[in-house]
Scaffold this motif. Structure first.
Motif, mmCIF file in Angstrom:
data_model
loop_
_atom_site.group_PDB
_atom_site.id
_atom_site.type_symbol
_atom_site.label_atom_id
_atom_site.label_comp_id
_atom_site.label_asym_id
_atom_site.label_seq_id
_atom_site.Cartn_x
_atom_site.Cartn_y
_atom_site.Cartn_z
ATOM 1 N N TYR A 49 -55.770 -30.794 11.955
ATOM 2 C CA TYR A 49 -55.777 -29.821 10.869
ATOM 3 C C TYR A 49 -57.182 -29.745 10.330
ATOM 4 O O TYR A 49 -57.726 -30.762 9.920
ATOM 5 N N VAL A 52 -59.769 -28.113 4.892
ATOM 6 C CA VAL A 52 -60.093 -26.870 4.199
ATOM 7 C C VAL A 52 -61.150 -27.088 3.130
ATOM 8 O O VAL A 52 -61.942 -26.205 2.831
ATOM 9 N N SER B 106 -41.482 -19.788 5.741
ATOM 10 C CA SER B 106 -42.377 -19.851 4.596
ATOM 11 C C SER B 106 -42.529 -21.293 4.124
ATOM 12 O O SER B 106 -43.616 -21.720 3.717
ATOM 13 N N LYS B 109 -44.828 -22.992 6.577
ATOM 14 C CA LYS B 109 -46.175 -22.491 6.376
ATOM 15 C C LYS B 109 -46.850 -23.161 5.178
ATOM 16 O O LYS B 109 -48.008 -23.570 5.252
ATOM 17 N N HIS B 110 -46.087 -23.303 4.099
ATOM 18 C CA HIS B 110 -46.708 -23.880 2.914
ATOM 19 C C HIS B 110 -46.933 -25.384 3.027
ATOM 20 O O HIS B 110 -47.876 -25.914 2.455
ATOM 21 N N GLU B 112 -47.960 -26.630 5.689
ATOM 22 C CA GLU B 112 -49.209 -26.681 6.443
ATOM 23 C C GLU B 112 -50.408 -26.311 5.585
ATOM 24 O O GLU B 112 -51.450 -26.963 5.638
ATOM 25 N N ILE B 113 -50.241 -25.251 4.798
ATOM 26 C CA ILE B 113 -51.342 -24.857 3.916
ATOM 27 C C ILE B 113 -51.689 -26.001 2.977
ATOM 28 O O ILE B 113 -52.855 -26.370 2.817
ATOM 29 N N PHE B 114 -50.672 -26.566 2.375
ATOM 30 C CA PHE B 114 -50.910 -27.640 1.420
ATOM 31 C C PHE B 114 -51.588 -28.820 2.099
ATOM 32 O O PHE B 114 -52.465 -29.458 1.553
ATOM 33 N N ARG B 115 -51.124 -29.086 3.289
ATOM 34 C CA ARG B 115 -51.719 -30.219 3.995
ATOM 35 C C ARG B 115 -53.180 -29.954 4.299
ATOM 36 O O ARG B 115 -54.032 -30.826 4.122
ATOM 37 N N SER B 116 -53.482 -28.752 4.713
ATOM 38 C CA SER B 116 -54.881 -28.480 5.045
ATOM 39 C C SER B 116 -55.722 -28.381 3.777
ATOM 40 O O SER B 116 -56.920 -28.622 3.809
ATOM 41 N N LYS B 117 -55.076 -28.072 2.665
ATOM 42 C CA LYS B 117 -55.789 -28.090 1.385
ATOM 43 C C LYS B 117 -55.968 -29.525 0.890
ATOM 44 O O LYS B 117 -56.499 -29.755 -0.191
ATOM 45 N N ARG B 118 -55.424 -30.442 1.646
ATOM 46 C CA ARG B 118 -55.560 -31.863 1.314
ATOM 47 C C ARG B 118 -54.897 -32.248 0.001
ATOM 48 O O ARG B 118 -55.457 -33.040 -0.774
ATOM 49 N N ILE B 140 -45.652 -35.404 8.755
ATOM 50 C CA ILE B 140 -46.780 -35.227 7.838
ATOM 51 C C ILE B 140 -47.268 -36.547 7.250
ATOM 52 O O ILE B 140 -46.462 -37.357 6.812
ATOM 53 N N ILE B 142 -48.648 -37.349 4.549
ATOM 54 C CA ILE B 142 -48.770 -37.493 3.094
ATOM 55 C C ILE B 142 -47.388 -37.639 2.480
ATOM 56 O O ILE B 142 -46.399 -37.153 3.029
#
Lengths: 335, 335
Positions: A49, A52, B106, B109-110, B112-118, B140, B142
């Motif tokens: 990943y 970001v 959704s 997706k979120h 993943e987004i959250f994970r990449s946002k750390r 995951i 986290i």
DNA sequence: TTGTAAGCGTTATCAG
DNA sequence: CTGATAACGCTTACAA
């Protein structure tokens, strides 16, 4: 649970440079099909990943919007957030939320936190828009849109409902039905929205030459119980009224219950209207009349406006006032 | 609007190195009083804000929690968010929110987004906890805490209400009051919480040797209207019932209104109880009975649990089931 | 007490 | 089509 892996390790495993991996991930530049495949395989295998944070630092873009609200409780704000969310989702922004309970220090603090988190814009809802807010917003180098409140044309954009006008129009609608003796149940004096509605109500009467006993214009605290209690006091003062307007549904329902408990008929003796239209309006057996406006649209438009400001270079200033509909239902009658 | 300034410029203006500026800002290391003053003056003058992104990248800590919910609408979830917020605020974490409408893609997706946002941890509320969710969460790296749902002891922490037990106990309370003829209005079959409550209801009857006509256990869609309609159908089937339990307040209110519209007395002929306790319960003239549980506490505990997991090194697993209170009010009577 | 410099994990520019 | 390498703005040893 496996540890996060970074672009360097992916590059090493694939036997390429990090630049190439970056290209694959962002579909930028050109990469030979065979090396792309190879890299994609490694990505798949390692569950890589991108970080970001690092990307955002390099790009100077966070795709983050901050939302500061004074409260989460009630039907309106959550719907508004829903609207915000929809708009942001469509534009690949993420939403950072803070709830301040209307405390100025907390509001200021979150402006600063959000700013240092490098949000690209801030949506701000507060109970009363003060000078401190204006100063704060004008100092901050990121776009801000105020929700549910006017900013008094200081160059700060806002989107809100037209409390004054719909309250006035609703009042005039009742006057048109033949009502002359009114009572009003407002919210706490600190609520700007309530004050605006109250003003609309008063001007509606005044412009139609109807006088109001100021004792019959009262202040509750938005709860059902307080609507009941204020109505109790109104009935003690004056039984001749034919219409009660409450600033929100909860107090209107309280008033309605109170009236019925006094064996006074609604709407035949007294009509009741709430300047609001929540689920409560549908809960009573006797369908409550009210004014309908969409919090969700407000949130969506507010977010849209903010995104527009973010994309544009010059600071634009826009004020949006949303439409409403007055619904007269069973709780209102002709005189 | 002024441009953001960085640590390097502050250092230059103050005639020191960036390391010293950093020390001043973080109260770390030691700095001579006079240079500290000098630097503080420059910070004040320039309005310098540290770029948290860069700091987070260096520190590998974002102080960010992600919250994924299936909906914002209704009284419960906003209160829950409020609770989450309180706990995070106390611990200097910020809250990233996503609303998925319960759509699996959704949700994924979120994550993943959250994970990449750390984000450092994720709070997850969904309508039905599925195998896909379990797989996702276990992959995951986290911490995740599930809200408002059990995870079936797969090592995934959760905090929820005990739907089954309070539904059963409420049923037994009515049985204790002498009721024998029941009807039940559940939510959509897809709602786990509703199914659990329905099961509690059935077991409550079964263990007390009371049979139930399955036609009298129905499914609505949580709205007031659907409560009304289901009650209409119940009354068409069987007029002898003495108690109706609805899975939420809205449908209970709908049922209540329907019964009264049929000129049947509540609670003398039929008692009504909602397995819920929202503002609606207080709206009707006849105070609705219900089960009370605190969404705000749930949010707070969930967030607390998550923070604990973040701080601890080993993956801990905890399940929390929150208490409830059954409130019998005017809508319920002894037989 | 202070400065230098090596990360943190990306993107993007520029040669090759 | 690909690889070095310099940013991005900060923290933090390590040296001085």
């Amino acid at each position: 649970m496996k540890k996060d892996i970074n672009i360097k390790e992916v590059a090493k495993k694939a036997g390429v440079s990090i630049a190439t991996v970056s290209r694959v991930f962002n579909n930028s530049g050109t990469v030979k099909e065979s090396t792309r495949k190879k890299i994609e395989a490694v990505i798949e295998e390692t569950g890589y990943y991108p970080n970001v944070l690092a990307r955002e630092l390099a790009e100077k873009k966070t795709h983050l919007i901050g939302l500061i609200v004074h409260s989460m409780i009630g039907e309106g704000i959550p719907r508004m957030i829903n609207g915000v969310n929809e708009m942001l989702e469509d534009n690949d922004y993420n939403l950072l939320i803070a709830c301040t309970n209307g405390i100025l220090e907390s509001e200021i603090k979150h402006f600063e936190i959000f700013r240092s988190k490098r949000v690209e814009g801030i949506l701000f809802a507060t109970r009363e828009f003060k000078e401190e807010h204006r100063d704060l917003i004008q100092k901050i180098p990121i776009p801000v849109v105020v929700l549910l409140q006017r900013t008094d044309k200081e160059g700060i954009s806002f989107v809100t409902f037209d409390n004054y006008t719909f309250a006035k129009e609703a009042t005039e609608k009742l006057i048109g039905l033949g009502h002359r003796n009114f009572a009003f149940i407002g919210g706490p004096a600190t609520s700007v929205n309530s004050r605006e509605r109250q003003l609309g109500f008063r001007d509606g009467l005044k412009e139609n030459g109807i006088e109001l006993d100021t004792n019959l214009s009262r202040n509750g605290d938005f709860t059902i119980e307080s609507g009941y209690q204020q109505m109790e006091e109104i009935l003690a003062i004056e039984k001749e009224i034919t219409a009660v307007i409450a600033v929100n549904d909860g107090m209107a329902i309280g008033a309605l219950n109170c009236i019925q408990d006094h064996d006074i008929a609604v709407p035949n003796d007294i009509s009741v209207l709430g300047l609001d239209d929540t689920v409560l309006a549908k809960a009573s057996r006797l369908k409550l009349s009210g004014v309908h406006y969409s919090y969700s649209k407000l949130g969506k438009q507010g977010a849209g406006l903010l995104l527009k400001q973010i994309e544009s270079d010059e600071a634009l200033f826009e004020e949006v006032v949303l439409p409403y509909e007055i619904h007269l239902r069973e709780s209102v009658n002709k005189r």
